[in-house]
Enzyme design. Structure first.
Site, PDB file in Angstrom:
ATOM      1  CG  HIS A  74       0.701   7.047   4.124  1.00 21.29           C
ATOM      2  ND1 HIS A  74       1.117   6.188   3.140  1.00 21.29           N
ATOM      3  CD2 HIS A  74      -0.578   6.689   4.424  1.00 21.29           C
ATOM      4  CE1 HIS A  74       0.129   5.356   2.846  1.00 21.29           C
ATOM      5  NE2 HIS A  74      -0.910   5.624   3.603  1.00 21.29           N
ATOM      6  CG  ASP A  75      -1.120   4.048   6.517  1.00 20.59           C
ATOM      7  OD1 ASP A  75      -1.746   5.018   6.980  1.00 20.59           O
ATOM      8  OD2 ASP A  75      -1.488   3.398   5.524  1.00 20.59           O
ATOM      9  CG  HIS A 128      -1.689   1.242   1.449  1.00 19.73           C
ATOM     10  ND1 HIS A 128      -2.537   1.853   0.550  1.00 19.73           N
ATOM     11  CD2 HIS A 128      -1.645   2.070   2.522  1.00 19.73           C
ATOM     12  CE1 HIS A 128      -2.980   2.990   1.072  1.00 19.73           C
ATOM     13  NE2 HIS A 128      -2.456   3.151   2.265  1.00 19.73           N
ATOM     14  CG  ASP A 130      -3.836   6.938   2.281  1.00 22.95           C
ATOM     15  OD1 ASP A 130      -3.632   5.732   2.045  1.00 22.95           O
ATOM     16  OD2 ASP A 130      -4.292   7.361   3.371  1.00 22.95           O
ATOM     17  CD  GLU A 155      -4.070   5.894  11.534  1.00 20.68           C
ATOM     18  OE1 GLU A 155      -3.732   6.189  10.378  1.00 20.68           O
ATOM     19  OE2 GLU A 155      -5.193   5.510  11.857  1.00 20.68           O
ATOM     20  CG  ASP A 156      -1.954   1.784  10.894  1.00 23.04           C
ATOM     21  OD1 ASP A 156      -2.716   2.362  11.674  1.00 23.04           O
ATOM     22  OD2 ASP A 156      -2.189   1.636   9.684  1.00 23.04           O
TER      23      ASP A 156
END
Ligand code: MN
Length: 749
Positions: A97-98, A72, A163, A101-102
Site C-alpha cells: 500500500h505505501d 508497518h 492503515d 507513494e513512497d
C-alpha cells in the site's frame, strides 16, 4: 522526490542488521500463518512475491520509531486479516500500500506483477494518502475521491482503515502538532467511516486512541478509574449473569455470555452529554449473549433468550431495539434490551448469534462470507448508490460537502414507513421534509405538512424509527431559504438549493434586462468583462447575484455614473486605498512554523495579533492551539473545543502550536455550572466561597430551582486554570453540591 519520503526519514540500514532481518521474517511468517486457511493454490507464492517486493522497496526507510519501515505494511496486512477478516488479495494490497507513494515502484509495475484488480486497489490507496496537508477544498475533493473508490471497491476503504489504525497505534512517535492533526482527522472522518462500515471494534479503538491525544488528561483519568473499579464491576457482572446462565443451560442453549465495559471515549461522551461524573456512568456496560444457532432458528432463539432474560429482570419496554427484523443499513443485527439488574441498576443486554456477532465485529467483510442475506446487501448497494448520486449531483459545494456527507451517511439511522409500508432509511434527526424529498423531489418541493402516525405535524417535525409518514402537498407551495435549516439529508438540501437557484434565475432575468438598458445608455455591451467588473465592484460572487440584486432593488445602479467608459469596456472609479492598519499576513515571519512554540501574553505577544475564541473561551493553563485566520490574526482555541477537531482536520495547515506565559495581571471570563440540592442559604454558601474565601470576581449569577434541585450558572473572572480548578474543588466540598462543571457556551457574553 515526493514530499512524504523525507518525513519518513531515510536512514541507512545499520545496527543489528541480522537481528532485524530475522524479526522481519518472523512477522511475515506470523502473517502467513493467520492467512493460511484462506490460501488457494498459488496464493502463497503471490503473497511472498508482494512481501519481497515491498521489503526491497522500503529497505532503506524507517518509521519514526526507528523500526524498519516494512513492519508497518506487515502490521496493516495483519489487521486486515485478523481484525477485518479480509483475504489474500487484500493482504497483497496491504503489503504494497505505501510502495507507489513512497518508493520507486510505479503503478505500472504493480499491474505487470499482480494484475489489474490489485493495481486498482493500490492506486486507490495511493490517491487517498495524498490528502495530507492540502487546503480545505482540496481535502474535500480528496474525500470525495475516497468515497468514489469506496463505491468502486470497498476494500480500498477497509485497507485504508487498517492503515489508519496502525498509524494511530504508533502515534506516540510523531510530533505533538502532527498527533493533534492526525487524531482529529481520525475522529472526524475515519471513526465514523469505520462505524458506517460496521467495524465497531475498530471504530471504538480509533476513538479511544484519538482521545488519548486530544484529551490527554481526561483519557488518563478515566483509564485509571476504570482500572481501579474493575474488580467491583466484575463482581456485579457475575452476580447479574448467574441466573440467566443457569436458565439458558437448562434450556439447552449453546452460548457465550459476558459483560463488556464501555470504551473510554463513550464514557467521556456520556459524562459530557449528561453532565455527570465518572462515578455515575462507569458501571454502564453491556451484557452480551452470543448464541450458536442454526441459520433458520436464529430469530426464534434470540427471542427465546429475550424471554428468559426478562423473566429474571424487569425490562424497560421503551428500550427494546429489534434489529433482527430491521437490520441497520451497515448490516448490524441484534436484539437489545435494558433491564433492571441487582441494586436497582439498569443493564443493557445484547442478544445475537455467532454470525451476527461476526458481522458486528468485522462488518462488510463478514457480509461477503455470509452471502445468503441478500436484503442486507441490497442496503449496502442502496447506500453506495446514494453516495454516488450525491457526489455526482452538480452544485455540491465542496466546503459543505464533508459536513453534508457526515450528517447524511455517517449518522445513526432511523427507518420510517410510507402509507403503503415501504421502508425509508434516513439519518437520525431527519424531518418530515427530508422524508418528502426522499420520496421524490417534486413531492418535497410541494410539501406543506405530514401526517405522522395519523397525526398532523409541520414539515419541521423530527421523525422517529417506526413512524408511518404520509406527506401532504399543495401546488401553491414552493421551497424557501429557511427550508435549508429544516432538513439534514444531502439530497433534500441539494434539491432545495437547486430550486432556490432556479427561482433566483427567473427573477434575475428582470435584473438582467434592467442592466442591459442602463449599459446601452452608456454605450457599452453586457459583456462578461463588464459584468465581472460590476460584480466585483458591488462585492458580489456571481453574475446571477448581480442580476438578482438589481431585480429585487437591492442595487439601484446609481454608482454606474462614477464609472468611465473605455471603448467597449467599463472602468471602475479609482478609489484611494487608505489603510493605517497593517494587513495581517498569515505567512508572515512571526508565524514561522519551524519555531512554532508561540507564546501568548509573553514578551513576544505584542508582535502577534490574537483573539480568544468565542466558542470555547480559553483561559491561561488550558491546553490550547492557535488558528491562523485571515484578518483576525491568531485565534486561540482550547484543544478540546467542540470546533477543534473540524479545524484541525480540515485546515491543519493553519494550526500553530501555542502556549501560555504566566500572567497574573489579566483575568478572564469563564463560566461554571453548579448542580445541587436546593436549600436555604445555598447561594450564600457559594458566593462566600467564591468572593469571600477565594476573592474571585463574579460577573453574573443565575439560579434556577425545580423539584428540590437547583442549577446555578455563574460567570466569573479568573486568572488561569489553576485558580479555576481550586474554585471547583472548594465548591465540590460544600454540603449538598452534586456537581460543578465548567461551561464554555457561546452565551457566555
Ligand atoms: Mn501506510
Amino acid at each position: 522526490m515526493k514530499q512524504t519520503t523525507t518525513e519518513k526519514e531515510l536512514v541507512r540500514y545499520s545496527l543489528n542488521e541480522e537481528q532485524e532481518k530475522r524479526e522481519i521474517l518472523r512477522r511475515y511468517r506470523a502473517l502467513l500463518r493467520t492467512l493460511r486457511p484462506k490460501f488457494k493454490k498459488g496464493d502463497k507464492e503471490i503473497v511472498r512475491h508482494a512481501f519481497y517486493m515491498a521489503a526491497e522497496a522500503h529497505k532503506t526507510m524507517r518509521r519514526k520509531s526507528g523500526e524498519p519501515y516494512i513492519f508497518h505494511p506487515i502490521s496493516v496486512a495483519m489487521i486486515c486479516v485478523e481484525e477485518i477478516g479480509l483475504g489474500v488479495r487484500s493482504t497483497i494490497c496491504a503489503l504494497l500500500h505505501d510502495t507507489v507513494e513512497d518508493t520507486d515502484i510505479s503503478i505500472e509495475d504493480i499491474t505487470r506483477e499482480f494484475g489489474n484488480e490489485i493495481a486498482r486497489i493500490v492506486d486507490g490507496l495511493t490517491k487517498i494518502s495524498t490528502v495530507v496537508d492540502a487546503s480545505t477544498t482540496q481535502q474535500t475533493e480528496n474525500f470525495k475521491k475516497i468515497l468514489l473508490t469506496l463505491t468502486d471497491d470497498p476494500r480500498v476503504i477497509l485497507i485504508k482503515l487498517a492503515d489508519r489504525l496502525h498509524n494511530m497505534r504508533t502515534l506516540d512517535w510523531m510530533k505533538p502538532e502532527k498527533q493533534l492533526k492526525i487524531a482529529s482527522e481520525t475522529v472526524w472522518v475515519y471513526a465514523p467511516l469505520a462505524h458506517r462500515m460496521g467495524l465497531y471494534n475498530i471504530k471504538t479503538e480509533l476513538e479511544d486512541l484519538s482521545m488519548k491525544y486530544l484529551e490527554k488528561e481526561k483519557y488518563k483519568e478515566i483509564a485509571r478509574k476504570l482500572a481501579e473499579t474493575r474488580r467491583e464491576r466484575t463482581r456485579f457482572i457475575n452476580e447479574f449473569i448467574k441466573p440467566i446462565k443457569d436458565k439458558l443451560l437448562s434450556a439447552g442453549f449453546n452460548f457465550e455470555i459476558y459483560g463488556r465495559p464501555k470504551s473510554i471515549h463513550s464514557i467521556w461522551n456520556k459524562m459530557k452529554k449528561k453532565g455527570v461524573t465518572f462515578e455515575e456512568v462507569y458501571d454502564l456496560f453491556a451484557i452480551r449473549v452470543i448464541l450458536d444457532s442454526e441459520p433458520e432458528k436464529e430469530k426464534e432463539e434470540c427471542w427465546k433468550v429475550y424471554s428468559i432474560v426478562t423473566d429474571s429482570y424487569a425490562p424497560a419496554p421503551e428500550r427494546l431495539r429489534d434489529w433482527l427484523s430491521n437490520p441497520k443499513s451497515n448490516g448490524y443485527e441484534a436484539l437489545h434490551t435494558t433491564v433492571m439488574g441487582p441494586k436497582g441498576k439498569w443493564v443493557e443486554v445484547q442478544i445475537r448469534t455467532k454470525r451476527m456477532n461476526e458481522i458486528a465485529e468485522k462488518g462488510l467483510a463478514a457480509h461477503w462470507k455470509y452471502k445468503e442475506g441478500t436484503s442486507t446487501e441490497d442496503r449496502f448497494d442502496k447506500w453506495f448508490g446514494q453516495i454516488r448520486e450525491m457526489i455526482s449531483s452538480q452544485g455540491t459545494d465542496s466546503i459543505d460537502f464533508l459536513e453534508d456527507f457526515k450528517t447524511s451517511f455517517l449518522a445513526e439511522e432511523i427507518y420510517a414507513y410510507t402509507p403503503k409500508g415501504d421502508i425509508k432509511m434516513l439519518p437520525k434527526g431527519s424531518t418530515a421534509l427530508d422524508f418528502a424529498f426522499s420520496i421524490h423531489s417534486a413531492v418535497g418541493q410541494k410539501c406543506i405538512g405530514a401526517k405522522v402516525n395519523h397525526k398532523l405535524v409541520p414539515i419541521s417535525h423530527i421523525l422517529r424509527s417506526g413512524d408511518q409518514v404520509e406527506i401532504i402537498t399543495s401546488n401553491k407551495q414552493k421551497p424557501s431559504e429557511d427550508w435549508l435549516n429544516l432538513v439534514v439529508t444531502a439530497k433534500a438540501k441539494n434539491r432545495i438549493k437547486d430550486a432556490l437557484k432556479e427561482e433566483k434565475r427567473a427573477i434575475g432575468e428582470d435584473g438582467k434586462y434592467t442592466l442591459k438598458r442602463k449599459l446601452e445608455n452608456l454605450g457599452v455591451p453586457v459583456s462578461t468583462y463588464n459584468v465581472d467588473e460590476l460584480v466585483s465592484f458591488y462585492g458580489l460572487t456571481s453574475h446571477l447575484d448581480l442580476y438578482y440584486s438589481i431585480a429585487i432593488k437591492k442595487i439601484d445602479l446609481k454608482e454606474l455614473k462614477t464609472f468611465s467608459v473605455n471603448g467597449d469596456r467599463l472602468e471602475p472609479p479609482k478609489i484611494e486605498v487608505k489603510s493605517d492598519k497593517p494587513v495581517y499576513n498569515p505567512d508572515a515571519k512571526t508565524l514561522n512554523k519551524k519555531d512554532s512554540e508561540l507564546i501568548i501574553f509573553g514578551e513576544s505577544s505584542d508582535k502577534i495579533m490574537y483573539t480568544l475564541a468565542n466558542c470555547c473561551h480559553p483561559i491561561p493553563g488550558d491546553d490550547v492551539f492557535g488558528f491562523v485566520s485571515v484578518g483576525k490574526g491568531l485565534i486561540i482555541h482550547r484543544t478540546n473545543c467542540p470546533n477543534a477537531a473540524q479545524l484541525m482536520a480540515n485546515q491543519g495547515h493553519r494550526i500553530v502550536k501555542t502556549k501560555w506565559a504566566k500572567n497574573k495581571e489579566i483575568s478572564f471570563l469563564t463560566g461554571i455550572e453548579i448542580i445541587g440540592v436546593d436549600d436555604v442559604g445555598v447561594i450564600n454558601k457559594i458566593t462566600n466561597v467564591i468572593s469571600g474565601e477565594l476573592k474571585i470576581n463574579i460577573s453574573a449569577l443565575s439560579i434556577e430551582s425545580r423539584e428540590g434541585l437547583f442549577n446555578g450558572r455563574l460567570k466569573i473572572f479568573v486568572h488561569d486554570k489553576e485558580e479555576l480548578d481550586t474554585l471547583v474543588d472548594h465548591l465540590k466540598k460544600l454540603d449538598g453540591i452534586q456537581g460543578v462543571e465548567r461551561f464554555d457556551a457561546e452565551d457566555l457574553q
